[in-house]
Design a protein around this motif. Structure first.
Motif, PDB file in Angstrom:
ATOM      1  N   GLU A  66     -34.826 116.406 -19.696  1.00  0.00           N
ATOM      2  CA  GLU A  66     -33.551 116.856 -19.127  1.00  0.00           C
ATOM      3  C   GLU A  66     -33.626 116.888 -17.598  1.00  0.00           C
ATOM      4  O   GLU A  66     -32.681 116.460 -16.913  1.00  0.00           O
ATOM      5  CB  GLU A  66     -33.204 118.251 -19.656  1.00  0.00           C
ATOM      6  CG  GLU A  66     -32.778 118.292 -21.109  1.00  0.00           C
ATOM      7  CD  GLU A  66     -32.482 119.709 -21.561  1.00  0.00           C
ATOM      8  OE1 GLU A  66     -31.492 119.901 -22.299  1.00  0.00           O
ATOM      9  OE2 GLU A  66     -33.226 120.636 -21.158  1.00  0.00           O
ATOM     10  N   ALA A  67     -34.733 117.394 -17.076  1.00  0.00           N
ATOM     11  CA  ALA A  67     -34.901 117.469 -15.626  1.00  0.00           C
ATOM     12  C   ALA A  67     -34.908 116.075 -15.008  1.00  0.00           C
ATOM     13  O   ALA A  67     -34.302 115.854 -13.944  1.00  0.00           O
ATOM     14  CB  ALA A  67     -36.192 118.203 -15.289  1.00  0.00           C
ATOM     15  N   GLU A  68     -35.554 115.116 -15.664  1.00  0.00           N
ATOM     16  CA  GLU A  68     -35.616 113.756 -15.140  1.00  0.00           C
ATOM     17  C   GLU A  68     -34.233 113.107 -15.149  1.00  0.00           C
ATOM     18  O   GLU A  68     -33.879 112.384 -14.204  1.00  0.00           O
ATOM     19  CB  GLU A  68     -36.586 112.927 -15.977  1.00  0.00           C
ATOM     20  CG  GLU A  68     -36.705 111.466 -15.559  1.00  0.00           C
ATOM     21  CD  GLU A  68     -37.201 111.261 -14.137  1.00  0.00           C
ATOM     22  OE1 GLU A  68     -37.040 110.142 -13.610  1.00  0.00           O
ATOM     23  OE2 GLU A  68     -37.750 112.214 -13.542  1.00  0.00           O
TER      24      GLU A  68
ATOM     25  N   PRO B 179     -30.468 121.323 -10.473  1.00  0.00           N
ATOM     26  CA  PRO B 179     -31.111 121.794 -11.698  1.00  0.00           C
ATOM     27  C   PRO B 179     -30.098 122.079 -12.806  1.00  0.00           C
ATOM     28  O   PRO B 179     -28.952 122.453 -12.544  1.00  0.00           O
ATOM     29  CB  PRO B 179     -31.822 123.076 -11.271  1.00  0.00           C
ATOM     30  CG  PRO B 179     -31.911 123.003  -9.792  1.00  0.00           C
ATOM     31  CD  PRO B 179     -30.723 122.224  -9.346  1.00  0.00           C
ATOM     32  N   LEU B 180     -30.535 121.924 -14.041  1.00  0.00           N
ATOM     33  CA  LEU B 180     -29.701 122.279 -15.187  1.00  0.00           C
ATOM     34  C   LEU B 180     -29.517 123.801 -15.192  1.00  0.00           C
ATOM     35  O   LEU B 180     -30.502 124.539 -15.065  1.00  0.00           O
ATOM     36  CB  LEU B 180     -30.384 121.820 -16.479  1.00  0.00           C
ATOM     37  CG  LEU B 180     -29.542 121.748 -17.745  1.00  0.00           C
ATOM     38  CD1 LEU B 180     -28.489 120.647 -17.603  1.00  0.00           C
ATOM     39  CD2 LEU B 180     -30.423 121.474 -18.952  1.00  0.00           C
ATOM     40  N   PRO B 181     -28.287 124.300 -15.306  1.00  0.00           N
ATOM     41  CA  PRO B 181     -28.065 125.749 -15.279  1.00  0.00           C
ATOM     42  C   PRO B 181     -28.924 126.524 -16.279  1.00  0.00           C
ATOM     43  O   PRO B 181     -29.401 127.623 -15.970  1.00  0.00           O
ATOM     44  CB  PRO B 181     -26.562 125.880 -15.602  1.00  0.00           C
ATOM     45  CG  PRO B 181     -25.975 124.607 -15.069  1.00  0.00           C
ATOM     46  CD  PRO B 181     -27.007 123.556 -15.343  1.00  0.00           C
ATOM     47  N   SER B 182     -29.130 125.956 -17.463  1.00  0.00           N
ATOM     48  CA  SER B 182     -29.951 126.661 -18.455  1.00  0.00           C
ATOM     49  C   SER B 182     -31.393 126.784 -17.989  1.00  0.00           C
ATOM     50  O   SER B 182     -32.080 127.763 -18.303  1.00  0.00           O
ATOM     51  CB  SER B 182     -29.895 125.940 -19.804  1.00  0.00           C
ATOM     52  OG  SER B 182     -30.386 124.614 -19.700  1.00  0.00           O
TER      53      SER B 182
ATOM     54  N   GLY C 183     -36.395 119.157 -10.977  1.00  0.00           N
ATOM     55  CA  GLY C 183     -37.694 119.090 -11.625  1.00  0.00           C
ATOM     56  C   GLY C 183     -38.541 120.342 -11.493  1.00  0.00           C
ATOM     57  O   GLY C 183     -39.730 120.321 -11.846  1.00  0.00           O
ATOM     58  N   PHE C 184     -37.933 121.458 -11.050  1.00  0.00           N
ATOM     59  CA  PHE C 184     -38.738 122.653 -10.812  1.00  0.00           C
ATOM     60  C   PHE C 184     -39.433 123.194 -12.073  1.00  0.00           C
ATOM     61  O   PHE C 184     -40.486 123.834 -11.964  1.00  0.00           O
ATOM     62  CB  PHE C 184     -37.910 123.755 -10.135  1.00  0.00           C
ATOM     63  CG  PHE C 184     -37.057 124.571 -11.071  1.00  0.00           C
ATOM     64  CD1 PHE C 184     -37.588 125.657 -11.751  1.00  0.00           C
ATOM     65  CD2 PHE C 184     -35.718 124.266 -11.273  1.00  0.00           C
ATOM     66  CE1 PHE C 184     -36.814 126.417 -12.611  1.00  0.00           C
ATOM     67  CE2 PHE C 184     -34.934 125.004 -12.141  1.00  0.00           C
ATOM     68  CZ  PHE C 184     -35.485 126.084 -12.816  1.00  0.00           C
ATOM     69  N   PRO C 185     -38.904 122.966 -13.307  1.00  0.00           N
ATOM     70  CA  PRO C 185     -39.658 123.450 -14.474  1.00  0.00           C
ATOM     71  C   PRO C 185     -41.072 122.888 -14.556  1.00  0.00           C
ATOM     72  O   PRO C 185     -42.001 123.570 -15.014  1.00  0.00           O
ATOM     73  CB  PRO C 185     -38.798 122.982 -15.660  1.00  0.00           C
ATOM     74  CG  PRO C 185     -37.407 122.967 -15.119  1.00  0.00           C
ATOM     75  CD  PRO C 185     -37.577 122.448 -13.717  1.00  0.00           C
ATOM     76  N   ALA C 186     -41.274 121.648 -14.098  1.00  0.00           N
ATOM     77  CA  ALA C 186     -42.621 121.070 -14.107  1.00  0.00           C
ATOM     78  C   ALA C 186     -43.534 121.812 -13.134  1.00  0.00           C
ATOM     79  O   ALA C 186     -44.737 121.950 -13.379  1.00  0.00           O
ATOM     80  CB  ALA C 186     -42.555 119.580 -13.757  1.00  0.00           C
ATOM     81  N   SER C 187     -42.973 122.295 -12.026  1.00  0.00           N
ATOM     82  CA  SER C 187     -43.761 123.094 -11.080  1.00  0.00           C
ATOM     83  C   SER C 187     -44.166 124.422 -11.698  1.00  0.00           C
ATOM     84  O   SER C 187     -45.265 124.930 -11.454  1.00  0.00           O
ATOM     85  CB  SER C 187     -42.960 123.335  -9.795  1.00  0.00           C
ATOM     86  OG  SER C 187     -42.737 122.132  -9.092  1.00  0.00           O
ATOM     87  N   ILE C 188     -43.283 124.978 -12.526  1.00  0.00           N
ATOM     88  CA  ILE C 188     -43.616 126.235 -13.207  1.00  0.00           C
ATOM     89  C   ILE C 188     -44.645 125.983 -14.299  1.00  0.00           C
ATOM     90  O   ILE C 188     -45.533 126.820 -14.531  1.00  0.00           O
ATOM     91  CB  ILE C 188     -42.334 126.899 -13.753  1.00  0.00           C
ATOM     92  CG1 ILE C 188     -41.455 127.353 -12.575  1.00  0.00           C
ATOM     93  CG2 ILE C 188     -42.666 128.082 -14.658  1.00  0.00           C
ATOM     94  CD1 ILE C 188     -40.187 128.069 -12.963  1.00  0.00           C
ATOM     95  N   HIS C 189     -44.569 124.831 -14.982  1.00  0.00           N
ATOM     96  CA  HIS C 189     -45.634 124.475 -15.924  1.00  0.00           C
ATOM     97  C   HIS C 189     -46.985 124.505 -15.228  1.00  0.00           C
ATOM     98  O   HIS C 189     -47.957 125.076 -15.729  1.00  0.00           O
ATOM     99  CB  HIS C 189     -45.402 123.058 -16.473  1.00  0.00           C
ATOM    100  CG  HIS C 189     -44.424 122.973 -17.595  1.00  0.00           C
ATOM    101  ND1 HIS C 189     -43.822 121.792 -17.969  1.00  0.00           N
ATOM    102  CD2 HIS C 189     -43.941 123.916 -18.446  1.00  0.00           C
ATOM    103  CE1 HIS C 189     -43.003 122.013 -18.981  1.00  0.00           C
ATOM    104  NE2 HIS C 189     -43.058 123.288 -19.281  1.00  0.00           N
ATOM    105  N   LEU C 190     -47.053 123.865 -14.059  1.00  0.00           N
ATOM    106  CA  LEU C 190     -48.312 123.795 -13.321  1.00  0.00           C
ATOM    107  C   LEU C 190     -48.772 125.182 -12.891  1.00  0.00           C
ATOM    108  O   LEU C 190     -49.956 125.530 -13.026  1.00  0.00           O
ATOM    109  CB  LEU C 190     -48.159 122.879 -12.103  1.00  0.00           C
ATOM    110  CG  LEU C 190     -49.358 122.787 -11.152  1.00  0.00           C
ATOM    111  CD1 LEU C 190     -50.619 122.376 -11.900  1.00  0.00           C
ATOM    112  CD2 LEU C 190     -49.057 121.816 -10.019  1.00  0.00           C
ATOM    113  N   ALA C 191     -47.855 125.994 -12.372  1.00  0.00           N
ATOM    114  CA  ALA C 191     -48.220 127.359 -11.961  1.00  0.00           C
ATOM    115  C   ALA C 191     -48.770 128.140 -13.148  1.00  0.00           C
ATOM    116  O   ALA C 191     -49.727 128.920 -13.005  1.00  0.00           O
ATOM    117  CB  ALA C 191     -47.009 128.065 -11.363  1.00  0.00           C
ATOM    118  N   GLY C 192     -48.196 127.915 -14.323  1.00  0.00           N
ATOM    119  CA  GLY C 192     -48.656 128.615 -15.519  1.00  0.00           C
ATOM    120  C   GLY C 192     -50.050 128.232 -15.951  1.00  0.00           C
ATOM    121  O   GLY C 192     -50.710 128.987 -16.677  1.00  0.00           O
TER     122      GLY C 192
END
Length: 261
Positions: free
Chosen positions: A147-149, A158-161, A204-213
């Motif tokens: 979805e981000a891509e 970013p997607l609101p959800s 694409g910020f969710p991928a950055s949060i994946h990495l932080a996690g």
């Protein structure tokens, strides 16, 4: 301290140095001495120039084979120009570093870390890499990245959800945008001090949060700026970036952390 600096895709070392210039001045005004080594990626982009210099990529496609080749190149650079105390990576450069650290921890866990700290700007960890390392990647996590891509390709924000789930994803190890971080082996958690910076308007910020996690939460800091997929240039953001890099540098030499290594 000597710090390796890896630019984003379709950029070069000179561009990245200018993007970090204000933050570097903040660091220079401190009592912490630092030498920044900016290097060009190995793949030149065809017929593309930036300020008179060719722009480059570390890899053209996010595949296991191309990432592996980029890792070999990075190893040779570290052997030639290192040792390095830390690394700062933006976008593609950050992806190179995150994957490099995880592969080394998994396959060479008995060896000392090549970097004592890492700063990721708009960083990510490809899900294909996690799969290749044996991490369970649910379809929900793949769907978030897809979805981000799609939003990125459509030049949308970013997607609101995703925005509404961002805070929950940062603190819910069972569901970090679809990833269950509790099922990730300790050997695949980055255990050096890290800083994670991303834009609130980057789809694409969710991928950055994946990495932080995937990084130790006790020696990790995050910062969200108001722009998109870029190195923040606002003076307040640059000040924050400089201070975060300083924190990471100083945290990496704390006696407690050194003993943990």
């Amino acid at each position: 301290m000597k710090i390796l600096c890896l630019h984003g895709g379709n950029q070069n070392a000179q561009t990245f140095q200018k993007q970090l210039d204000a933050a570097i001045k903040v660091i220079g005004n401190s009592e912490t001495a630092a030498l920044f080594d900016f290097i060009d990626a190995p793949i030149r982009c065809a017929a593309s120039l930036a300020e008179g210099r060719a722009v480059c990529n570390f890899f053209d496609n996010i595949t296991i084979a191309e990432i592996s080749e980029a890792h070999q190149w990075l190893t040779s650079k570290i052997n030639a120009g290192g040792p390095y105390d830390g690394v700062i990576g933006f976008s593609q450069g950050a992806t190179l570093v995150s994957t490099y650290l995880l592969y080394r921890q998994w396959y060479s866990h008995e060896e000392s870390p090549l970097f004592r700290f890492a700063v990721f700007i708009s960083g990510s960890i490809p899900l294909e890499v996690l799969k290749e390392l044996g991490v369970p990647v649910p379809r929900a996590a793949e769907h978030v990245v897809e979805e981000a891509e799609l939003r990125r390709r459509a030049d949308l924000g970013p997607l609101p959800s995703h925005v509404s789930l961002a805070r929950q994803a940062m603190f819910n190890s069972d569901d970090c945008f679809g990833l269950n971080l509790n099922k990730v082996p300790l050997e695949l958690k980055i255990r050096i001090p890290t800083v994670h910076i991303w834009g609130a308007n980057d789809p694409g910020f969710p991928a950055s949060i994946h990495l932080a996690g995937l990084c130790d939460p006790y020696i990790r800091k995050t910062y969200t700026h108001n722009d998109a997929h870029e190195v923040p240039q606002d003076m307040e953001d640059a000040q924050q970036l400089g201070q975060l890099v300083l924190w990471c540098m100083q945290r990496s030499i704390w006696p407690g952390h050194l003993r943990a290594q």
